[in-house]
Design a protein around this motif. Sequence first.
Motif, PDB file in Angstrom:
ATOM      1  N   VAL A 132       0.842  -1.194   0.000  1.00 26.61           N
ATOM      2  CA  VAL A 132       0.000   0.000   0.000  1.00 26.61           C
ATOM      3  C   VAL A 132       0.877   1.244   0.000  1.00 26.61           C
ATOM      4  O   VAL A 132       0.625   2.205  -0.736  1.00 26.61           O
ATOM      5  N   GLN A 133       1.924   1.223   0.803  1.00 26.11           N
ATOM      6  CA  GLN A 133       2.842   2.364   0.841  1.00 26.11           C
ATOM      7  C   GLN A 133       3.485   2.590  -0.523  1.00 26.11           C
ATOM      8  O   GLN A 133       3.698   3.744  -0.932  1.00 26.11           O
ATOM      9  N   ALA A 134       3.787   1.509  -1.239  1.00 32.05           N
ATOM     10  CA  ALA A 134       4.350   1.656  -2.582  1.00 32.05           C
ATOM     11  C   ALA A 134       3.382   2.417  -3.485  1.00 32.05           C
ATOM     12  O   ALA A 134       3.796   3.261  -4.288  1.00 32.05           O
ATOM     13  N   CYS A 135       2.092   2.134  -3.351  1.00 26.74           N
ATOM     14  CA  CYS A 135       1.077   2.852  -4.138  1.00 26.74           C
ATOM     15  C   CYS A 135       0.997   4.318  -3.715  1.00 26.74           C
ATOM     16  O   CYS A 135       0.868   5.217  -4.562  1.00 26.74           O
ATOM     17  N   TYR A 155      -2.271  -7.988  -8.291  1.00 24.61           N
ATOM     18  CA  TYR A 155      -2.950  -7.749  -7.019  1.00 24.61           C
ATOM     19  C   TYR A 155      -4.244  -8.563  -6.982  1.00 24.61           C
ATOM     20  O   TYR A 155      -5.080  -8.465  -7.883  1.00 24.61           O
ATOM     21  N   LYS A 156      -4.392  -9.364  -5.953  1.00 23.56           N
ATOM     22  CA  LYS A 156      -5.644 -10.063  -5.710  1.00 23.56           C
ATOM     23  C   LYS A 156      -6.669  -9.072  -5.175  1.00 23.56           C
ATOM     24  O   LYS A 156      -6.312  -7.964  -4.731  1.00 23.56           O
ATOM     25  N   PRO A 157      -7.946  -9.455  -5.167  1.00 24.34           N
ATOM     26  CA  PRO A 157      -8.958  -8.544  -4.617  1.00 24.34           C
ATOM     27  C   PRO A 157      -8.655  -8.078  -3.202  1.00 24.34           C
ATOM     28  O   PRO A 157      -8.904  -6.914  -2.865  1.00 24.34           O
ATOM     29  N   ALA A 158      -8.099  -8.942  -2.358  1.00 25.04           N
ATOM     30  CA  ALA A 158      -7.787  -8.534  -0.987  1.00 25.04           C
ATOM     31  C   ALA A 158      -6.687  -7.483  -0.954  1.00 25.04           C
ATOM     32  O   ALA A 158      -6.727  -6.546  -0.144  1.00 25.04           O
ATOM     33  N   HIS A 159      -5.702  -7.622  -1.837  1.00 24.09           N
ATOM     34  CA  HIS A 159      -4.644  -6.612  -1.919  1.00 24.09           C
ATOM     35  C   HIS A 159      -5.219  -5.291  -2.423  1.00 24.09           C
ATOM     36  O   HIS A 159      -4.915  -4.218  -1.885  1.00 24.09           O
ATOM     37  N   LEU A 160      -6.037  -5.382  -3.468  1.00 23.87           N
ATOM     38  CA  LEU A 160      -6.645  -4.177  -4.024  1.00 23.87           C
ATOM     39  C   LEU A 160      -7.513  -3.479  -2.995  1.00 23.87           C
ATOM     40  O   LEU A 160      -7.503  -2.239  -2.896  1.00 23.87           O
ATOM     41  N   GLN A 161      -8.234  -4.242  -2.200  1.00 29.21           N
ATOM     42  CA  GLN A 161      -9.100  -3.654  -1.187  1.00 29.21           C
ATOM     43  C   GLN A 161      -8.305  -2.816  -0.191  1.00 29.21           C
ATOM     44  O   GLN A 161      -8.753  -1.747   0.235  1.00 29.21           O
ATOM     45  N   GLN A 162      -7.134  -3.297   0.187  1.00 37.38           N
ATOM     46  CA  GLN A 162      -6.296  -2.529   1.112  1.00 37.38           C
ATOM     47  C   GLN A 162      -5.868  -1.192   0.503  1.00 37.38           C
ATOM     48  O   GLN A 162      -5.812  -0.175   1.187  1.00 37.38           O
ATOM     49  N   ALA A 166      -7.119   2.806   1.603  1.00 38.27           N
ATOM     50  CA  ALA A 166      -6.194   3.914   1.844  1.00 38.27           C
ATOM     51  C   ALA A 166      -6.567   5.140   1.022  1.00 38.27           C
ATOM     52  O   ALA A 166      -5.862   6.158   1.063  1.00 38.27           O
ATOM     53  N   GLY A 167      -7.684   5.043   0.274  1.00 36.29           N
ATOM     54  CA  GLY A 167      -8.148   6.178  -0.514  1.00 36.29           C
ATOM     55  C   GLY A 167      -7.494   6.291  -1.875  1.00 36.29           C
ATOM     56  O   GLY A 167      -7.541   7.345  -2.505  1.00 36.29           O
ATOM     57  N   LEU A 168      -6.909   5.190  -2.361  1.00 36.70           N
ATOM     58  CA  LEU A 168      -6.182   5.197  -3.623  1.00 36.70           C
ATOM     59  C   LEU A 168      -6.877   4.288  -4.621  1.00 36.70           C
ATOM     60  O   LEU A 168      -7.366   3.221  -4.256  1.00 36.70           O
ATOM     61  N   VAL A 169      -6.896   4.701  -5.896  1.00 35.24           N
ATOM     62  CA  VAL A 169      -7.487   3.883  -6.944  1.00 35.24           C
ATOM     63  C   VAL A 169      -6.478   3.758  -8.084  1.00 35.24           C
ATOM     64  O   VAL A 169      -6.250   4.720  -8.819  1.00 35.24           O
ATOM     65  N   PRO A 170      -5.848   2.600  -8.253  1.00 34.39           N
ATOM     66  CA  PRO A 170      -4.911   2.420  -9.364  1.00 34.39           C
ATOM     67  C   PRO A 170      -5.621   2.579 -10.704  1.00 34.39           C
ATOM     68  O   PRO A 170      -6.812   2.293 -10.824  1.00 34.39           O
ATOM     69  N   ALA A 171      -4.883   2.998 -11.705  1.00 33.70           N
ATOM     70  CA  ALA A 171      -5.455   3.071 -13.048  1.00 33.70           C
ATOM     71  C   ALA A 171      -5.670   1.684 -13.615  1.00 33.70           C
ATOM     72  O   ALA A 171      -6.661   1.429 -14.292  1.00 33.70           O
ATOM     73  N   VAL A 172      -4.737   0.777 -13.335  1.00 37.06           N
ATOM     74  CA  VAL A 172      -4.696  -0.530 -13.982  1.00 37.06           C
ATOM     75  C   VAL A 172      -4.271  -1.579 -12.968  1.00 37.06           C
ATOM     76  O   VAL A 172      -3.457  -1.305 -12.086  1.00 37.06           O
ATOM     77  N   ALA A 189     -13.529  -7.479  -9.229  1.00 30.99           N
ATOM     78  CA  ALA A 189     -13.061  -6.547  -8.201  1.00 30.99           C
ATOM     79  C   ALA A 189     -12.472  -5.298  -8.839  1.00 30.99           C
ATOM     80  O   ALA A 189     -12.690  -4.172  -8.364  1.00 30.99           O
ATOM     81  N   ASN A 190     -11.712  -5.480  -9.916  1.00 28.36           N
ATOM     82  CA  ASN A 190     -11.159  -4.323 -10.625  1.00 28.36           C
ATOM     83  C   ASN A 190     -12.275  -3.411 -11.129  1.00 28.36           C
ATOM     84  O   ASN A 190     -12.248  -2.189 -10.917  1.00 28.36           O
ATOM     85  N   ALA A 191     -13.256  -4.010 -11.810  1.00 26.18           N
ATOM     86  CA  ALA A 191     -14.336  -3.220 -12.399  1.00 26.18           C
ATOM     87  C   ALA A 191     -15.130  -2.485 -11.335  1.00 26.18           C
ATOM     88  O   ALA A 191     -15.508  -1.316 -11.520  1.00 26.18           O
ATOM     89  N   ALA A 192     -15.390  -3.139 -10.213  1.00 27.91           N
ATOM     90  CA  ALA A 192     -16.152  -2.510  -9.138  1.00 27.91           C
ATOM     91  C   ALA A 192     -15.429  -1.297  -8.573  1.00 27.91           C
ATOM     92  O   ALA A 192     -16.063  -0.354  -8.087  1.00 27.91           O
ATOM     93  N   ALA A 193     -14.104  -1.327  -8.644  1.00 31.12           N
ATOM     94  CA  ALA A 193     -13.304  -0.223  -8.110  1.00 31.12           C
ATOM     95  C   ALA A 193     -12.983   0.835  -9.154  1.00 31.12           C
ATOM     96  O   ALA A 193     -12.371   1.861  -8.830  1.00 31.12           O
ATOM     97  N   GLY A 194     -13.363   0.614 -10.419  1.00 29.42           N
ATOM     98  CA  GLY A 194     -13.010   1.554 -11.472  1.00 29.42           C
ATOM     99  C   GLY A 194     -11.580   1.401 -11.929  1.00 29.42           C
ATOM    100  O   GLY A 194     -10.932   2.377 -12.317  1.00 29.42           O
TER     101      GLY A 194
END
Length: 290
Positions: A132-135, A155-162, A166-172, A189-194
Motif C-alpha cells: 500500500v505504501q508503494a502505491c 494484485y488479488k482482490p484482498a490486496h486491491l481492497q487494502q 487507503a483512498g487510492l485507486v490504481p489506473a490498472v 473486483a477491478n471493475a467494481a473499483a473503477g
Amino acid sequence: MTTQISAPLNGTNIPDGETSGDAGVRIPLLGLGTWPMTGDECTEAVSSALEAGYRHLDTAENYGNEDAVGRAVVGSGLARDEVFVTSKFNRRWHGPVDSVRAGLEAALERAGLDYFDLYLVHWPNPDQGSYVQACESLVELTGTGLIRSWGVSNYKPAHLQQVLEAGLVPAVNQIHCQPLFAQPHVQEANAAAGVLTAAYTPIGRGSELLQQPAITRIASRLGRTPAQVVLRWHVQQGRIALPKSADPQRQRENLDVFSFELTAEDLATVDALDSATPSDSFMDADEFGH
C-alpha cells in the motif's frame, strides 16, 4: 483503438470511457508484451512492432529489457508522446517515496527515457507489508513528470481492497488473464473499483489455448487466426491485452483485431473455456513475488 485512463494528482485513476479530460491519459488497448526478450532480439522486435503500428509497449525491471525497449523507442523516429510505455518495479523499491523514486529513476536511466506513461507495482509481496505504501509513493510521483499514471500488477482482490481503503485507486491492475484462466473474481473486483484490467499472457503459452475447437471454429467462420479471436475477446470486453511476439507477421495479425467483432454467442463460448478456480494460479501473489 484506445481506452481512457485518468491519472489526477490526488491519486485516483478513474476510467473515463473514450472521453478525455485535462488530466486524462490514453492507453492503447492492444500492446506488445516483451518478456522474455532481451538485448538485440528485444530491440528488433519492438522496432518491428512500432513500424507495424503498435503504440503501447510493456516492459519491467525484472524482464531485464527496459534498455532494449528504450533503444527501440528512441530509434523509432516517433515523437515520445506517440508511444505509451509501461514499466514495473520490484520489491526492493517498495516503501516511502524516496525509495520508489530511486527505483523509477534507475529504470528511466536504463531505458533512456524521461518518463513512463504507466508505472506499476509488479507484485504486492505481502510478506513485506509495504504494497500500500508503494502505491502511496506512486501517487506522489505522478506530480513529478517522471510518470503519467500509476497502477498495480498481480494484485488479488484482498490486496486491491487494502489500497482502496487507503483512498487510492490504481489506473490498472495487470494480471495473468486468458480464456483458460480468466480470473473473473479479480476482473470483477477491478471493475467494481473503477480499475482497468490489463492481461499479460493473453493468448496463453504454447498451443493449448489456440488449438481449442471452440476457438478454431470461430476463427474459421470469421476468416481470422485463433490468436486474433482471443485478442478480440479481450479488447471487445474492455481489457488491455499485451501479446508477446517477435515475428513481424504475427505482430501485424495480433494488431489487426479492430476490424471485426465477435457475437454475444462467440463471447460466451470463449468465456465458457475458463474452468480455473482462484486457487489454480501458477504464481500465487500471496506467496510469489519479486
